[in-house]
Design a protein around this motif. Structure first.
Motif, PDB file in Angstrom:
ATOM      1  N   PRO A 162     -13.254   1.372  -4.111  1.00 25.87           N
ATOM      2  CA  PRO A 162     -11.826   1.648  -3.920  1.00 25.87           C
ATOM      3  C   PRO A 162     -11.236   2.533  -5.006  1.00 25.87           C
ATOM      4  CG  PRO A 162     -12.164  -0.601  -4.693  1.00 25.87           C
ATOM      5  CD  PRO A 162     -13.523  -0.053  -4.371  1.00 25.87           C
ATOM      6  N   VAL A 203      -1.773   4.292   0.823  1.00 24.86           N
ATOM      7  CA  VAL A 203      -3.222   4.225   0.623  1.00 24.86           C
ATOM      8  C   VAL A 203      -3.882   3.317   1.649  1.00 24.86           C
ATOM      9  CG1 VAL A 203      -3.046   2.307  -1.031  1.00 24.86           C
ATOM     10  CG2 VAL A 203      -5.055   3.803  -1.082  1.00 24.86           C
ATOM     11  N   ARG A 241     -14.754   4.389   0.408  1.00 19.71           N
ATOM     12  CA  ARG A 241     -13.797   4.895  -0.583  1.00 19.71           C
ATOM     13  C   ARG A 241     -12.388   4.917   0.013  1.00 19.71           C
ATOM     14  NH1 ARG A 241     -18.277   8.143  -0.048  1.00 19.71           N
ATOM     15  NH2 ARG A 241     -19.864   7.635  -1.616  1.00 19.71           N
ATOM     16  N   SER A 242     -11.416   5.095  -0.843  1.00 15.91           N
ATOM     17  CA  SER A 242     -10.021   5.017  -0.430  1.00 15.91           C
ATOM     18  C   SER A 242      -9.487   6.375   0.018  1.00 15.91           C
ATOM     19  CB  SER A 242      -9.159   4.496  -1.589  1.00 15.91           C
ATOM     20  OG  SER A 242      -9.612   3.229  -2.035  1.00 15.91           O
ATOM     21  N   TYR A 296     -11.276   8.102  -4.455  1.00 15.87           N
ATOM     22  CA  TYR A 296     -10.471   8.356  -3.268  1.00 15.87           C
ATOM     23  C   TYR A 296     -10.338   9.828  -2.925  1.00 15.87           C
ATOM     24  CZ  TYR A 296      -7.520   7.084  -7.327  1.00 15.87           C
ATOM     25  OH  TYR A 296      -7.028   6.882  -8.586  1.00 15.87           O
ATOM     26  N   ASN A 347       0.810  -1.218   0.000  1.00 18.72           N
ATOM     27  CA  ASN A 347       0.000   0.000   0.000  1.00 18.72           C
ATOM     28  C   ASN A 347       0.844   1.269   0.000  1.00 18.72           C
ATOM     29  OD1 ASN A 347      -2.599  -1.342   0.173  1.00 18.72           O
ATOM     30  ND2 ASN A 347      -2.026  -1.890   2.251  1.00 18.72           N
ATOM     31  N   LYS A 358      -7.277   1.428   1.384  1.00 16.63           N
ATOM     32  CA  LYS A 358      -8.205   1.132   0.305  1.00 16.63           C
ATOM     33  C   LYS A 358      -9.640   1.004   0.814  1.00 16.63           C
ATOM     34  CE  LYS A 358      -4.675  -1.158  -2.466  1.00 16.63           C
ATOM     35  NZ  LYS A 358      -4.193  -2.441  -3.031  1.00 16.63           N
ATOM     36  N   GLY A 359     -10.564   1.508  -0.007  1.00 12.77           N
ATOM     37  CA  GLY A 359     -11.974   1.410   0.314  1.00 12.77           C
ATOM     38  C   GLY A 359     -12.514   0.015   0.058  1.00 12.77           C
TER      39      GLY A 359
END
Length: 809
Positions: free
Chosen positions: A442, A435, A488-489, A445, A217, A437-438
């Motif tokens: 995802p 990040v 969401r991310s 963002y 990430n 992530k969502g």
């Protein structure tokens, strides 16, 4: 105890029935991870295939009246406790599975059974393992498992209310140590863009993000950018003429201070004082018949950035500019000068409008924002020496250290000579990203960014922003580990090249220009977020103003803990935005995301009534503590909480909390101003009707979208995503598609720069009324038409499908 499994099968498919039940039971029972239940599963298999067992499997088939299927109830029960051996079927048939007897089975049949059992167990185990959060994985799947009193399992999606998320954020922030992070960043040596110190901080930030977010990430990108730095020969300012040449000795502290992207060479001219160097200041000099043409202009730092000061002087045909910190503005040692670039633009000036991923592949070019005149920074001590000898018009109205405007000195033969010897070089620059992530979207963002480099220690310039960035990454990662499932991310970005004109952020935007406006919901800048503890300020897209109002209504003011930030801001004023909204600086990542990328962006933080000495050697932790009244940790934590709450709303709410209706109000201000010049337009065969109609279409599209959302089920994921896509792209649709991105990169109709903007059109119309000969009306006519269709295009896009739009006036 028993497990009841409802299955719908066809009445005559007994083999299918057995296989279906067998597969289903193993997948369900493996999730239980319960030893006794697994024992019963083994017994069930033995019963089905003829082995002696202590329990048996019973099926009850009941005919459904609405089709040819049957409902099967399967029970695992102890043989000695069961009294019923069958159930009657609706058609009079009775299916009864007797207690099996010992029978011989071939070895191959036994092997097949064992293989089938192993496959079923592995499938069930993997299914259970996929649903169980593991400590080594920072982002668990959004399924929690619950058991009722009868050992029956239910799968539920984890859900937390906003109040829960707010408390999680506050609890995590409560253990922050932001001051130590600021100290670690600001005490690193030589942190100019691309320097070894910048690379050292890059590695520190990368390691912090890796520890917090995990290897997969975190990433970085690399650019090769053109910077202007000190040359081997020092820059000089001298008094010449009158029989004596006096070199202005800047002192050892200022020997390396310079203005990147200045023109190089020599220039000599009479000295003219122009206050802050704004357009209004030069107009004042013109009204007093002070000649700027061919002079060296001296201005004080503040109000606008160095690049705008130099650009304004160049428009007046000056040959050079000296910039100093006036003692009435800055509480600085008189030997200190200020660092600042003079490129009227963003990003690498040698790759305007396109990215500098590989610098050598593009033809030689340069930004139109590079100045054609010399610029240099001097100390207050050097400036006082010059200003004290000037003659000319009285300028005490400006309340500065200067009393006369010039041109020239009391000794009319003396002039100022500037010599700038900066050199251009290409350096490698890195941006670092992490990040969270969502779980549902995802690919949408929120980006949080902070400048990493600085001239000097940079405690406020970049230290605070970097510390808050790392803290928020830690906080949101911990929240996800504790059960938060963001839709969401969140991307955390550490930019380099900020001191040279937001190079890192701009080059990243230019590198992914075609996709970022489709992905990024909003951008938050942490640059210079703490310059004091008293006054809350913000600047940026009006689409985010309401979101910030909601956020600061949840957070206590660091200077008045009995009030929220919002309560303190609105006290004594009718409009809270008037109290906290300030003009948007051009040399910020907020401006890059907004005017170049078409992405909603905002910057915010706390300031004092006095100016903070950014871009100097005294931007230290000690100075920052002084400006925050020794409450640096608390103030920085408050900023983190405000941004954290806003981010929670953006990544967790079904509907994006972006105020797409706000631009209708913004347009009203400009269309009203343009409408005031109706007579000038009418005399040339034009009307404002089409511009007003386009604005009306935008208002109707915004209202219709609001009605659609209010009457829709926003739990419908696809429908919600469709609405959010339309909301996200409002900002981008205000970028004029009719101007050249290379010559005019700041295309935003409201926040950009150039004649194509609504502000630019108003200025052209003002000049048309005063002096028509200075206006190319055909160009003004084009700009007005392009602005009209940019607004109309934004209205059509917000309206949704093409069959719902109408361009008939």
């Amino acid at each position: 105890s028993r497990v009841t499994v409802p299955v719908v099968i066809r009445p005559r498919a007994k083999k299918q029935q057995r296989l279906l039940v067998l597969s289903y039971i193993f997948n369900r029972l493996s999730q239980f991870h319960h030893n006794s239940t697994m024992d019963r599963a083994r017994v069930a298999i033995s019963s089905l295939f003829g082995a002696e067992a202590r329990s048996y499997t019973r099926f009850s088939l009941t005919r459904r009246t609405d089709g040819d299927g049957s409902r099967v109830e399967m029970k695992l029960a102890e043989a000695e406790n069961d009294e019923e051996m069958g159930d009657g079927m609706a058609d009079g048939m009775e299916t009864r599975i007797e207690k099996p007897q010992n029978n011989y089975r071939p070895l191959g049949y036994l092997m097949a059974v064992i293989l089938f059992v192993l496959i079923g167990f592995l499938v069930g185990y993997l299914a259970f393992r996929g649903q169980t959060p593991r400590k080594s994985r920072p982002f668990p799947d959004p399924i929690s498992l619950e058991y009722n009193d009868d050992d029956e399992m239910t799968g539920t999606v984890s859900s937390l209310y906003f109040s829960d998320l707010k408390k999680m954020l506050q609890d995590n922030l409560g253990s922050s140590d932001l001051v130590s992070k600021i100290r670690k960043v600001s005490e690193a040596d030589q942190r100019e863009t691309g320097s070894t110190g910048d690379l050292t901080i890059t590695q520190i930030i990368r390691q912090e993000l890796l520890k917090t977010l995990g290897q997969h990430n975190v990433w970085f990108d690399t650019h090769y950018v053109s910077l202007q730095v000190n040359g081997k020969s020092p820059n000089r300012v001298l008094l010449v003429g009158g029989g004596i040449d006096d070199k202005l000795v800047p002192g050892p502290r200022n020997s390396q201070v310079y203005c990147p992207y200045s023109a190089t060479g020599n220039f000599t001219g009479k000295l003219v004082y122009a206050n802050y160097g704004t357009e209004d200041d030069f107009e004042f000099l013109s009204s007093r018949n002070v000649t700027v043409n061919g002079s060296v202009v001296i201005v004080r730092a503040g109000k606008i950035n160095f690049a705008e000061k130099v650009s304004n002087a160049e428009k007046m045909k000056a040959g050079g500019v000296l910039i100093y910190p006036d003692p009435k503005d800055y509480d600085l040692n008189e030997d200190f000068a200020m660092f600042g670039h003079v490129h009227l633009g963003l990003g690498d000036p040698r790759t305007p409008g396109f990215p500098s991923f590989n610098h050598t592949q593009f033809p030689p070019t340069k930004s139109s924002g590079l100045p054609g005149i010399l610029a240099h920074s001097i100390s207050a001590k050097a400036a006082m020496y010059l200003l004290g000898q000037m003659r000319g018009t009285d300028v005490s109205i400006w309340d500065s250290s200067a009393l006369k405007s010039g041109p020239g000195f009391a000794n009319d033969d003396r002039q100022v000579m500037m010599e700038v010897n900066n050199v251009e070089t290409v350096r490698e620059l890195h941006n670092v990203f992490g990040v969270v992530k969502g779980f549902e979207e995802p690919d949408h963002y929120v980006v949080i960014g902070a400048q990493r480099d600085s001239y000097g220690p940079g405690a406020a310039e970049s230290g605070v922003g970097t510390a808050i960035l790392l803290e928020l990454a830690r906080d949101f990662s911990k929240m996800v580990e504790d059960g938060f499932r963001p839709k969401r991310s969140i991307i955390f970005a550490s930019w380099s090249g900020g001191s040279f004109g937001t190079i890192g952020a701009t080059e990243w935007l230019e590198g992914y220009m075609s996709v970022l406006h489709l992905k990024i919901c909003a951008y938050f800048s942490l640059d210079r977020a703490v310059l004091g503890d008293d006054n809350f300020r913000m600047f940026g897209s009006s689409m985010l103003h309401n979101l910030i109002r909601e956020s600061i209504s949840e957070v206590k003011s660091p200077s008045s803990p009995e009030q929220t930030i919002y309560e303190r801001a609105k006290s004594g004023v009718t409009d809270w935005t008037e109290a906290i909204l300030q003009p948007m600086p051009m040399d910020t990542s907020v401006y890059a995301f907004l005017a170049v990328g078409g992405i909603p962006a905002i910057g915010l933080g706390f300031t004092e009534d006095k100016n903070y000495p950014c871009s100097t050697e005294v931007d230290t932790l000690e100075t920052l503590n002084k400006f925050t009244n020794n409450k640096l940790e608390f103030v920085a934590r408050t900023v983190a909480e405000v941004i954290g709450i806003a981010v929670i709303k953006l990544i967790n709410d079904h509907q994006l909390p972006l105020d797409y209706q706000q631009y209708a109000n913004e347009l009203l201000r400009y269309t009203t101003q343009i409408h005031n010049y109706t007579s000038e337009l009418k005399d040339r065969g034009l009307t404002t009707q089409w511009l007003l109609s386009a604005r009306g279409d935008l208002i109707r599209a915004a209202n219709n979208l609001k009605t659609e959302i209010e009457t829709s089920d926003m739990n419908n994921v696809l429908l919600c995503r469709t609405y959010n896509n339309r909301i996200m792209r409002v900002e981008y649709n205000f970028l004029s598609p009719y101007v050249n991105i290379k010559s005019c990169p700041y295309r935003h109709l409201l926040y950009g720069k150039g004649n194509h903007t609504l502000a630019g059109i108003v200025e052209q119309l003002k000049l048309l009324r005063v002096n028509p000969n200075l206006v190319d009306f055909n160009m003004t006519r084009n700009d007005l038409a392009f602005a009209t269709w940019t607004i109309q295009g934004a209205a059509n896009a917000l309206g949704g499908e093409v069959w719902a739009s109408s361009n008939e006036f």
